[in-house]
Design a protein around this motif. Structure first.
Motif, PDB file in Angstrom:
ATOM      1  N   GLU A 193       1.244  -0.997   0.190  1.00  0.00           N
ATOM      2  CA  GLU A 193      -0.556  -0.092   0.202  1.00  0.00           C
ATOM      3  C   GLU A 193       0.643   0.997  -0.049  1.00  0.00           C
ATOM      4  N   ARG A 214      -2.849  13.818  -6.020  1.00  0.00           N
ATOM      5  CA  ARG A 214      -3.707  13.887  -6.400  1.00  0.00           C
ATOM      6  C   ARG A 214      -4.188  11.822  -6.042  1.00  0.00           C
ATOM      7  N   ASP A 215      -5.131  11.697  -5.998  1.00  0.00           N
ATOM      8  CA  ASP A 215      -5.201  10.294  -5.997  1.00  0.00           C
ATOM      9  C   ASP A 215      -3.894   9.741  -6.323  1.00  0.00           C
ATOM     10  N   SER A 216      -3.529   9.596  -5.120  1.00  0.00           N
ATOM     11  CA  SER A 216      -1.700   8.657  -4.803  1.00  0.00           C
ATOM     12  C   SER A 216      -1.895   8.305  -3.678  1.00  0.00           C
ATOM     13  N   ASP A 235      -3.734   4.514  -0.387  1.00  0.00           N
ATOM     14  CA  ASP A 235      -3.985   3.915  -0.104  1.00  0.00           C
ATOM     15  C   ASP A 235      -5.398   4.256   0.927  1.00  0.00           C
ATOM     16  N   LEU A 244      -5.915  10.762  -2.058  1.00  0.00           N
ATOM     17  CA  LEU A 244      -6.662   9.401  -1.540  1.00  0.00           C
ATOM     18  C   LEU A 244      -6.919   8.721  -3.233  1.00  0.00           C
ATOM     19  N   HIS A 245      -6.920   7.402  -2.845  1.00  0.00           N
ATOM     20  CA  HIS A 245      -7.168   7.160  -4.622  1.00  0.00           C
ATOM     21  C   HIS A 245      -8.709   7.497  -3.883  1.00  0.00           C
ATOM     22  N   ASP A 246      -9.938   6.746  -4.963  1.00  0.00           N
ATOM     23  CA  ASP A 246     -10.795   6.484  -4.813  1.00  0.00           C
ATOM     24  C   ASP A 246     -11.365   5.306  -3.588  1.00  0.00           C
ATOM     25  N   GLY A 258     -10.181   5.518  -1.000  1.00  0.00           N
ATOM     26  CA  GLY A 258      -9.105   5.232   0.044  1.00  0.00           C
ATOM     27  C   GLY A 258      -9.706   5.537   1.252  1.00  0.00           C
TER      28      GLY A 258
END
Ligand SMILES: C[S@@+](CC[C@H](N)C(=O)[O-])C[C@H]1O[C@@H](n2cnc3c(N)ncnc32)[C@H](O)[C@@H]1O
Length: 289
Positions: free
Chosen positions: A53, A118-120, A122, A147-149, A151
């Motif tokens: 992760e 951004r979107d990086s 877990d 966070l990722h979706d 996350g």
């Protein structure tokens, strides 16, 4: 490392953690890590950290939990510790280099001024690093963006002062000798600003988090991890709210304060453990909605 601007909503915090506050946390890094370790371990457990992760460690300070998290995620994962304190990050970098960790990185950044990522990730994690934001909703929106979706976030924060004998005992001992401090407003940043679970829920849901769970964690702590009573007294007079109240007092008052703190701590001193006191934290978990 680029310096942070000391203007804007977190200017006081940036000044504090790059000055007196940061210096004390570096000086007492070992003592603080021994005392705070159970909270980090329990938050990591409740976060369900897995190998591989990517984890953001918010307000990572001297890097203790970043290094623990990096061991958990292993070489296929990575940890980024962010903090506003250059002093504390320098210690974190030294410690990671000594531990020969290649999957942990540190960044000087104000989480409230972002998003830097951004979107990086877990998981966004913190051990007592989220209570100092001037605008916590904005800060947690940046955390959500990083966070990722789906996350998740997991952090430890303090319950109210009265549930934390490790700090309230010394404060009560010195209060008769000094001017009482101004009471902080309910939304003011500070160690106890996340004490109210309803406030935590409001902040996290306004920032886009769901499935918010807030569980108590109330272990006994050994003050500063120190065995000897006089070391625990020195620690109490040098760091924390009681020490702040004694900053400008004369030598006689300081001596009286030392006697009062020593008497209060002595009652809880165990010769084989140190000064054992109660502590109360919330461990908060949530998911990006
Ligand atoms: C009580 S210390 C905890 C440090 C570390 N997590 C630990 O458990 O030892 C709080 C930390 O939050 C950091 N901090 C405060 N405001 C911050 C912000 N806006 N962005 C990033 N870090 C912040 C401070 O510099 C400090 O290192």
């Amino acid at each position: 490392m680029p310096k942070l601007e000391t203007s804007g909503p977190n200017a006081d915090q940036i000044e504090f953690w790059n000055g007196e506050g940061g210096e004390k946390f570096v000086r007492y890094q070992n003592a603080l890590d021994v005392m705070l370790e159970p909270f980090g371990v329990e938050t990591i457990r409740r976060a369900g950290v897995k190998a591989g992760e990517a984890v953001l460690d918010i307000g990572c300070g001297c890097g203790d939990t970043s290094i623990d998290l990096a061991r958990k995620v292993g070489i296929t994962g990575e940890v980024v510790g962010v903090d506003i304190s250059e002093l504390m990050l320098a210690r974190a970098e030294d410690r990671a280099a000594h531990a020969e960790m290649s999957n942990v990185f540190f960044e000087l950044a104000d989480v409230e001024r972002g998003p830097q990522h951004r979107d990086s990730f877990d998981l966004a994690f913190s051990r007592f690093g989220v209570m100092f934001f001037g605008d916590p909703v904005e800060a947690f929106r940046n955390v959500a963006a990083a966070l990722h979706d789906k996350g998740r976030v997991a952090f430890a924060c303090w319950q109210e002062l009265d549930r934390n004998q490790w700090v309230s005992l010394q404060l009560r001992a010195v209060l008769p000798l000094v001017e009482p401090p101004p009471r902080p407003g309910p939304d003011e940043p500070g160690p106890f600003s996340f004490a109210d679970p309803e406030r935590i829920r409001r902040i996290l849901s306004s920032a886009g988090f769901v499935d918010i769970e807030i569980e108590p964690f109330e272990p006994e702590v050994v003050l500063g991890g120190l065995l000897v009573l006089d070391d625990a007294v020195d620690f109490s007079l040098d760091i924390g709210p009681a020490s702040a109240l004694l900053k400008d007092v004369d030598a006689a008052t300081r001596e009286q304060a030392r006697d009062a703190v020593r008497a209060a701590l002595e009652v809880h001193h165990q010769s084989r453990r140190g000064v054992v006191l109660s502590a109360g934290a919330w461990i908060v978990t949530a998911r990006k909605g």
